[in-house]
Design an enzyme around this catalytic site. Sequence first.
Site, PDB file in Angstrom:
ATOM      1  N   GLU A 169       0.783  -1.230   0.000  1.00 35.85           N
ATOM      2  CA  GLU A 169       0.000   0.000   0.000  1.00 35.85           C
ATOM      3  C   GLU A 169       0.818   1.284   0.000  1.00 35.85           C
ATOM      4  O   GLU A 169       0.813   2.036   0.985  1.00 35.85           O
ATOM      5  CB  GLU A 169      -0.954   0.011   1.201  1.00 35.85           C
ATOM      6  CG  GLU A 169      -1.851  -1.203   1.270  1.00 35.85           C
ATOM      7  CD  GLU A 169      -2.871  -1.114   2.411  1.00 35.85           C
ATOM      8  OE1 GLU A 169      -2.658  -0.314   3.340  1.00 35.85           O
ATOM      9  OE2 GLU A 169      -3.868  -1.831   2.361  1.00 35.85           O
ATOM     10  N   GLU A 352      -5.604  -8.501   1.037  1.00 33.56           N
ATOM     11  CA  GLU A 352      -6.260  -8.140   2.304  1.00 33.56           C
ATOM     12  C   GLU A 352      -7.727  -7.829   2.057  1.00 33.56           C
ATOM     13  O   GLU A 352      -8.079  -7.151   1.085  1.00 33.56           O
ATOM     14  CB  GLU A 352      -5.660  -6.873   2.955  1.00 33.56           C
ATOM     15  CG  GLU A 352      -4.298  -7.045   3.541  1.00 33.56           C
ATOM     16  CD  GLU A 352      -3.750  -5.739   4.139  1.00 33.56           C
ATOM     17  OE1 GLU A 352      -4.538  -4.862   4.537  1.00 33.56           O
ATOM     18  OE2 GLU A 352      -2.521  -5.615   4.188  1.00 33.56           O
TER      19      GLU A 352
HETATM   20  C1  PNW Z   1      -4.370  -1.698   5.708  1.00 39.07           C
HETATM   21  N1  PNW Z   1      -7.276   3.912   4.363  1.00 39.07           N
HETATM   22  O1  PNW Z   1      -4.314  -0.388   6.112  1.00 39.07           O
HETATM   23  C2  PNW Z   1      -3.030  -2.273   6.118  1.00 39.07           C
HETATM   24  O2  PNW Z   1      -2.354  -2.970   5.102  1.00 39.07           O
HETATM   25  C3  PNW Z   1      -3.069  -3.075   7.362  1.00 39.07           C
HETATM   26  O3  PNW Z   1      -1.807  -3.043   7.968  1.00 39.07           O
HETATM   27  C4  PNW Z   1      -4.166  -2.566   8.267  1.00 39.07           C
HETATM   28  O4  PNW Z   1      -4.142  -3.141   9.542  1.00 39.07           O
HETATM   29  C5  PNW Z   1      -5.483  -2.838   7.576  1.00 39.07           C
HETATM   30  O5  PNW Z   1      -5.490  -2.273   6.265  1.00 39.07           O
HETATM   31  C6  PNW Z   1      -6.692  -2.322   8.328  1.00 39.07           C
HETATM   32  O6  PNW Z   1      -6.631  -0.935   8.475  1.00 39.07           O
HETATM   33  C7  PNW Z   1      -5.118   0.619   5.652  1.00 39.07           C
HETATM   34  O7  PNW Z   1      -7.435   4.874   5.140  1.00 39.07           O
HETATM   35  C8  PNW Z   1      -5.245   1.738   6.456  1.00 39.07           C
HETATM   36  O8  PNW Z   1      -7.716   3.934   3.200  1.00 39.07           O
HETATM   37  C9  PNW Z   1      -5.950   2.829   6.034  1.00 39.07           C
HETATM   38  C10 PNW Z   1      -6.543   2.801   4.792  1.00 39.07           C
HETATM   39  C11 PNW Z   1      -6.427   1.697   3.974  1.00 39.07           C
HETATM   40  C12 PNW Z   1      -5.708   0.613   4.403  1.00 39.07           C
END
Ligand code: PNW
Length: 446
Positions: A169, A352
């Site tokens: 990401e 994920e």
């Molecule tokens: C992902 N957003 O994070 C990560 O890959 C993980 O480490 C995390 O625990 C999981 O999703 C849940 O949050 C994100 O704001 C965090 O768009 C924020 C965003 C997207 C993915």
Amino acid sequence: MKISLPEASRLNQKEFTYGVATASFQIEGGYDSRLPCIWDTFCSTQGKIRDGSDGKSACEHLKLWKEDIELIDSLNVDAYRLSLSWGRVINQDGSVNSEGIDFYIQLLDALKRKKIKAFVTLYHWDLPQHIEDNGGWLNRETAFLFQDYADKVSQILGDRVYSYATLNEPFCSSYLGYEAGIHAPGLAQVSYGRQAAHHLLLAHGLAMQVLQKNAPHSLNGIVLNFTPCYPVSDSLQDKKAAALADEYFNQWYIKPLFDGRYPDIMGSLEDKDKPVILAGDMDILTQPLDFLGVNFYTRNRYQHCPEQRFKEITMPDVPRTDIGWEIYPQAFTDLLISLDKSYQLPPIYITENGAAMDDKLIAQSVNDLDRVQYYQGHLEALDKAIEAGVNIQGYFAWSLMDNFEWAEGYLKRFGLVYVDYNTQVRTIKASGLAYRDFITARHTDN
Ligand code: PNW
């Protein structure tokens, strides 16, 4: 409550890969045996983490990894997605930390013995702090340090790794970390976010070159997250706003990899905000990929706004998870179909997908039916995309177990397994059992 799909679904075939995912900083602990990273620093800054917590112990996976592998195995998954802590395997002088790499070697060997495919992500946000002190992802040099790290570990780990992903990401690392200031290192300027993104994608391209050389038999690629952008109404202006948001938050991180250029919205940035791109960079970014990892959780809605290009709107009365993200599986189908139409993609793995829910441990069980429902809905949505012809080879639930949820600390639980942070006791939730039963029931006839 069960997870189930029509008998004939591709998702019911043995060849489809199912897994669970984690990330180093979120589960490992073992703070003393690695270099400090930008998330350690961010956690020690007042007000950045909602519960004031940090990742020094997390799920104590560094100590409990053998137990955790048994847990993974008990879920009957085909694959486990983990990330390496850069500062655990590479010392500050660039040499390999043998104790650190040994930890992963043992872990990977144990997975191999259990025939669980290892999907290894090299960078899931835990940049060593000494590199940030030299500018982090704003410094072009960091991309070359990353290439060197990728080179060294892929030589050592060899065929223990079924699949390497360079980055997890880059949107989160660059936008949330350098533009919005809500993730480490907590900087907040458009120019920073856009420059960090370019250096991350450059790092990805440089790392792909060494991975394809050192691990030609592994499935090598990148993991991107997408939060599809929908208009709040059918008005042309709102639709345009949503399309611009999509270029800015989603296409920015994929278009350069496949089309060798940033989306048109780059042209509307002020000159001071545009990233510095050197001649030849785009050739490095566009390395062929063996797979594309797609992370999906939710969608966002946008409205036209005269002063900005687009404005995010929080809609009332929609179903949401415990972290406030709208539950809208149709966006998952739409996203996959639109990616497939827009780009010449390699096979896709869903690296994920999952939900934070307000879990309660009662009499040693967690009856998280809302999460089971989330998985049911999203696997159905995935099935529709496959039916429409999108080439999807696997699916990973986020996450194996509750863990350090970044700026939310330990307040939000995404696990299929419940973690009691006082005792480190793990308890498989109803969703974990449902996922296990669904995977186990797949028929083998075809
Ligand atoms: C992902 N957003 O994070 C990560 O890959 C993980 O480490 C995390 O625990 C999981 O999703 C849940 O949050 C994100 O704001 C965090 O768009 C924020 C965003 C997207 C993915």
